[in-house]
Design an enzyme around this catalytic site. Structure first.
Site, PDB file in Angstrom:
ATOM      1  N   ARG A  45       0.811  -1.225   0.000  1.00 18.41           N
ATOM      2  CA  ARG A  45       0.000   0.000   0.000  1.00 18.41           C
ATOM      3  C   ARG A  45       0.843   1.272   0.000  1.00 18.41           C
ATOM      4  O   ARG A  45       0.364   2.340  -0.374  1.00 18.41           O
ATOM      5  CB  ARG A  45      -0.988   0.026   1.177  1.00 18.41           C
ATOM      6  N   TYR A  60     -13.840  13.333 -19.143  1.00 13.43           N
ATOM      7  CA  TYR A  60     -14.248  11.932 -18.945  1.00 13.43           C
ATOM      8  C   TYR A  60     -15.297  11.894 -17.816  1.00 13.43           C
ATOM      9  O   TYR A  60     -15.147  12.578 -16.795  1.00 13.43           O
ATOM     10  CB  TYR A  60     -13.015  11.088 -18.592  1.00 13.43           C
ATOM     11  N   ASP A 101      -4.899  15.003 -18.413  1.00 14.68           N
ATOM     12  CA  ASP A 101      -5.149  13.573 -18.593  1.00 14.68           C
ATOM     13  C   ASP A 101      -4.780  13.266 -20.046  1.00 14.68           C
ATOM     14  O   ASP A 101      -5.444  13.712 -20.978  1.00 14.68           O
ATOM     15  CB  ASP A 101      -6.639  13.301 -18.312  1.00 14.68           C
ATOM     16  N   LYS A 137      -5.894   1.808 -20.459  1.00 17.65           N
ATOM     17  CA  LYS A 137      -6.111   1.964 -21.910  1.00 17.65           C
ATOM     18  C   LYS A 137      -4.804   1.650 -22.647  1.00 17.65           C
ATOM     19  O   LYS A 137      -4.310   0.556 -22.556  1.00 17.65           O
ATOM     20  CB  LYS A 137      -6.633   3.366 -22.217  1.00 17.65           C
TER      21      LYS A 137
HETATM   22  N1  PLP Z   1      -9.477   9.247 -18.143  1.00 18.63           N
HETATM   23  C1  PLP Z   1      -9.998   8.896 -19.329  1.00 18.63           C
HETATM   24  C2  PLP Z   1      -9.779   9.798 -20.505  1.00 18.63           C
HETATM   25  C3  PLP Z   1     -10.723   7.715 -19.453  1.00 18.63           C
HETATM   26  O1  PLP Z   1     -11.252   7.384 -20.653  1.00 18.63           O
HETATM   27  C4  PLP Z   1     -10.929   6.897 -18.306  1.00 18.63           C
HETATM   28  C5  PLP Z   1     -11.714   5.642 -18.381  1.00 18.63           C
HETATM   29  O2  PLP Z   1     -12.387   5.364 -19.332  1.00 18.63           O
HETATM   30  C6  PLP Z   1     -10.383   7.308 -17.092  1.00 18.63           C
HETATM   31  C7  PLP Z   1      -9.654   8.464 -17.053  1.00 18.63           C
HETATM   32  C8  PLP Z   1     -10.573   6.495 -15.855  1.00 18.63           C
HETATM   33  O3  PLP Z   1      -9.701   5.423 -15.849  1.00 18.63           O
HETATM   34  P1  PLP Z   1      -9.934   4.047 -15.076  1.00 18.63           P
HETATM   35  O4  PLP Z   1     -11.130   3.378 -15.686  1.00 18.63           O
HETATM   36  O5  PLP Z   1      -8.638   3.317 -15.278  1.00 18.63           O
HETATM   37  O6  PLP Z   1     -10.157   4.387 -13.633  1.00 18.63           O
END
Ligand code: PLP
Length: 387
Positions: A51, A105, A177, A202
């Site tokens: 952790r 997102y 992001d 992803k």
């Molecule tokens: N940021 C983007 C652009 C995403 O498409 C996603 C998930 O689809 C996330 C963050 C969140 O990621 P996670 O599903 O790994 O928590």
């Protein structure tokens, strides 16, 4: 002399290597041990414990992430949302305010919209393509500005250079992001951002078999975020760290193939008379194509498009394809199709969706690494079948 790797392909293979190698193993083994014998650590945060995000698997993959992003330090988390929430809860304290791109997102959007108030945090959404409108939203308590490299599902490319300039002028921490671009196509720290986050579920992992997140930036900031992560507990499991390391080895090969394949598919769809509109920054018809060319080395593996006709036509098209799977998420080796109005954006009303440009016939495509020609042939037959 510490090894330095210049290019991303070499970094992906070697930048996370433990030294010395463990029993000569050429790959970092999975250290499936929650705790480790204590040394002379003086701080709780330095005791080795899964952790506390400092086991050999965390250190190794964290180094790879730092190298890819040209960052002083890198950190991995249990999911993309763990990376996002932990970063925001580190940078913001009760009373603070953040500016955030309006088309985030859904999970990030909901964190701000539904959870922030309970912690005394406030936010304003901004049109990230309209720098002139940002100053009016500033408050004395504004601490950070948050955006995404490309938006989902419309693949808009915001004015990222202006976001960096504005953040510096106003002494805000700039956070991006970068999930949709990946470090193969874009390294935001080189463009002046303070922190870069990913859903490593992803492209970074690339095989749709884990959820994971990453954070990279200056050492002092990343260390503060690690201490918060140690308390909040969104720590990556060693097996997931191994899978992420393994997936990363082929990131450059996958991403370049996906860039190329997606561009070809975008051109095919844009030239098909049964397709009304294609959203992909690699197409010259994209309103921010010139900006995307300046910022990115490639345009990524996600596009969205509208078929001519009704929702039934769109659904029939999707069901008539034989190679893609119908499902959410993106960035894996397998091609996925989803209709945002029925999945990621189902929580919004049809009017709200229309306002932001997401029609009910819009289909999002995440292109995998299958043969481009096979996918194009499949889409061609499915477009005919749907008419
Ligand atoms: N940021 C983007 C652009 C995403 O498409 C996603 C998930 O689809 C996330 C963050 C969140 O990621 P996670 O599903 O790994 O928590």
């Amino acid at each position: 002399m510490a090894k330095q790797f210049k290019r991303i392909e070499t970094k992906l293979i070697h930048a996370g290597d433990l030294e010395p190698r463990v029993y000569g193993a050429v790959e970092t083994p999975i250290f499936q041990s929650s705790t480790f014998e204590a040394g002379d650590e003086s701080s709780y945060h330095d005791l080795k414990y899964i952790r506390l995000n400092n086991t050999p698997n965390h250190v190794s993959v964290g180094r790879t992430i730092a190298a890819l992003e040209n960052a002083e330090a890198g950190l991995v988390t249990a999911s993309g949302m763990a990376a996002i929430s932990t970063t925001l809860f580190t940078l913001l304290s009760a009373g603070d305010h953040i500016l955030a791109q309006s088309s985030l997102y859904g999970g990030t959007h909901d964190l701000l919209a539904h959870d922030f108030a309970k912690f005394g945090l406030t936010y304003d959404f901004i049109d990230a393509d309209d720098p002139a409108s940002w100053r009016a939203k500033l408050r004395p308590t504004t601490k950070a500005i948050y955006c995404e490299a490309m938006t989902n599902p419309l693949l808009e490319v915001a004015d990222l250079a202006s976001i960096v300039r504005f953040a510096r002028e106003q002494r805000l921490t700039s956070i991006i992001d970068n999930t949709f671009a990946s470090p193969v196509n874009f390294t935001p720290l080189d463009a002046g951002f303070d922190l870069v986050l990913h859903s490593a579920s992803k492209y970074l992992n690339g095989h749709s078999d884990i959820v994971a997140g990453t954070i990279a930036g200056r050492s002092e900031m990343v260390e503060r975020i690690r201490h918060k992560l140690n308390h909040l507990g969104g720590s990556m499991d060693p097996h997931a760290a191994f899978l992420l390391s393994r997936g990363l080895k082929t990131l450059a090969l996958r991403m370049r193939y996906q860039n190329e394949s997606t561009l070809q598919i975008a051109k095919f769809l844009a030239g098909h008379r049964a397709v009304a509109r294609v959203n992909y920054a690699g197409l010259e018809s994209h309103p921010r194509h010139a900006r995307a060319r300046e910022l990115f080395k490639g345009f990524g593996g996600v596009l969205s498009f509208e078929v001519q006709g009704s929702v039934d036509t769109a659904v029939k098209f999707m069901k008539s394809t034989t190679i893609p799977m119908l499902g959410p998420s993106l960035g894996g080796v397998q091609t996925l199709l989803t209709r945002p109005a029925a999945s990621s954006h189902a929580g919004m009303s049809a009017e709200e969706r229309a306002k932001v440009g997401i029609s009910d016939t819009l289909i999002r495509l995440s292109v995998g690494i299958e043969a481009t020609e096979d996918l194009i042939e499949d889409f061609a037959q499915a477009l005919t079948a749907a008419r």
